[in-house]
Scaffold this active site. Structure first.
Site, PDB file in Angstrom:
ATOM      1  N   GLY A 240       1.977  -3.089  -1.497  1.00 35.25           N
ATOM      2  CA  GLY A 240       0.688  -3.103  -2.169  1.00 35.25           C
ATOM      3  C   GLY A 240      -0.377  -2.601  -1.220  1.00 35.25           C
TER       4      GLY A 240
ATOM      5  N   GLN B 135      -8.680  -1.740   2.076  1.00 33.87           N
ATOM      6  CA  GLN B 135      -7.815  -1.518   3.230  1.00 33.87           C
ATOM      7  C   GLN B 135      -7.836  -0.076   3.714  1.00 33.87           C
ATOM      8  OE1 GLN B 135      -4.335  -3.688   1.278  1.00 33.87           O
ATOM      9  NE2 GLN B 135      -4.048  -4.144   3.454  1.00 33.87           N
TER      10      GLN B 135
ATOM     11  N   CYS C 182       0.454  -8.578   5.944  1.00 37.44           N
ATOM     12  CA  CYS C 182      -0.570  -7.682   5.422  1.00 37.44           C
ATOM     13  C   CYS C 182      -0.663  -6.465   6.336  1.00 37.44           C
ATOM     14  CB  CYS C 182      -1.912  -8.413   5.370  1.00 37.44           C
ATOM     15  SG  CYS C 182      -3.276  -7.418   4.740  1.00 37.44           S
ATOM     16  N   LEU C 183      -0.772  -5.290   5.756  1.00 38.29           N
ATOM     17  CA  LEU C 183      -0.882  -4.062   6.555  1.00 38.29           C
ATOM     18  C   LEU C 183      -2.113  -4.092   7.456  1.00 38.29           C
ATOM     19  CD1 LEU C 183       0.101  -1.382   3.865  1.00 38.29           C
ATOM     20  CD2 LEU C 183       1.538  -2.335   5.690  1.00 38.29           C
TER      21      LEU C 183
ATOM     22  N   HIS D  84      -2.064 -11.130  -4.009  1.00 38.88           N
ATOM     23  CA  HIS D  84      -2.431 -10.760  -2.636  1.00 38.88           C
ATOM     24  C   HIS D  84      -3.418  -9.590  -2.655  1.00 38.88           C
ATOM     25  CE1 HIS D  84      -1.414 -10.159   1.749  1.00 38.88           C
ATOM     26  NE2 HIS D  84      -1.930  -8.973   1.448  1.00 38.88           N
ATOM     27  N   GLU D  85      -3.109  -8.548  -3.439  1.00 39.68           N
ATOM     28  CA  GLU D  85      -3.991  -7.372  -3.488  1.00 39.68           C
ATOM     29  C   GLU D  85      -5.309  -7.689  -4.191  1.00 39.68           C
ATOM     30  OE1 GLU D  85      -3.256  -5.047  -1.512  1.00 39.68           O
ATOM     31  OE2 GLU D  85      -1.217  -5.763  -1.207  1.00 39.68           O
TER      32      GLU D  85
ATOM     33  N   HIS E  60      -7.797  -9.143  -1.910  1.00 37.36           N
ATOM     34  CA  HIS E  60      -8.510  -8.156  -1.086  1.00 37.36           C
ATOM     35  C   HIS E  60      -9.795  -7.708  -1.767  1.00 37.36           C
ATOM     36  CE1 HIS E  60      -6.146  -7.329   2.467  1.00 37.36           C
ATOM     37  NE2 HIS E  60      -5.033  -7.209   1.767  1.00 37.36           N
TER      38      HIS E  60
END
Length: 195
Positions: free
Chosen positions: A47, A52, A105-106, A147-148, A151
């Site tokens: 995702g 991000q 997380c990235l 999760h996304e 953000h």
């Protein structure tokens, strides 16, 4: 285009993202969505939210197939992965008994922690053709979406862990914020432009 991933510590990750206006050109939106998928796959993510990549707009993409394929719970019903873009999403409902899963997380490389989330969601969003949809998702796909979606609300998974766990990872987060992070993809750190 592969974007650098914005690292923990950048204010864009803590801000609530703004709606994408209806007058944004279809071509521009499709290009951004394609670039986000390319960036997500390049970084081996499931995702990616627009904040991000430094864009404070309400857009995220997911491809939960790797998460559903890796699910080792033999007692759970099989779950198909979902590849989708979510434009201007609104979480309508989260339900069910919360369950833990170790998330990463990235934007926060090298840190994984157990996060509790509800297993079932209903979300309203615009698809890639700007058509409004309302859909339900469950299991790992629901978790990826939650999760996304977080953000877009300026919430990171580290905001959802206990104070004790936060204290343990505090120095790691500080190092990431200062640019001391190892990832196999390009990253952009707060205060460092053009990286």
């Amino acid at each position: 285009m592969i974007y650098p991933i914005v690292a923990y510590g950048d204010p864009v990750l803590k801000a609530r993202a703004k709606d994408i206006p209806a007058d944004l050109s279809a071509d521009e939106l499709q290009k951004l969505i394609a670039d986000m998928y390319d960036t997500m796959y390049y970084a081996h993510g499931v995702g990616l939210a627009a904040p991000q990549i430094g864009k404070s707009i309400r857009l995220f993409v997911i491809d939960s197939a790797p998460m559903t394929e890796d699910d080792e719970d033999d007692d759970a019903p099989a779950e198909a992965g979902v590849k989708r873009a979510f434009i201007n999403p609104v979480m309508v409902k989260e339900s069910g008994e919360e369950w833990p899963f170790e998330e990463g997380c990235l934007s926060i490389p090298g840190i994984r922690e157990r996060v509790f989330r509800q297993p079932d969601i209903i979300i309203r969003y615009e698809d890639e053709n700007r058509q409004v949809r309302e859909e339900g998702f469950s299991g790992m796909t629901a978790r990826v979406i939650q999760h996304e979606y977080d953000h877009l609300e300026g919430v990171l998974f580290t905001d959802k862990i206990s104070a004790f766990k936060k204290q343990i990872i505090k120095s790691k987060l500080a190092r990431i914020a200062k640019g001391d992070a190892k990832a196999d993809y390009r990253m952009r750190f707060a205060g460092q432009r053009g990286r």
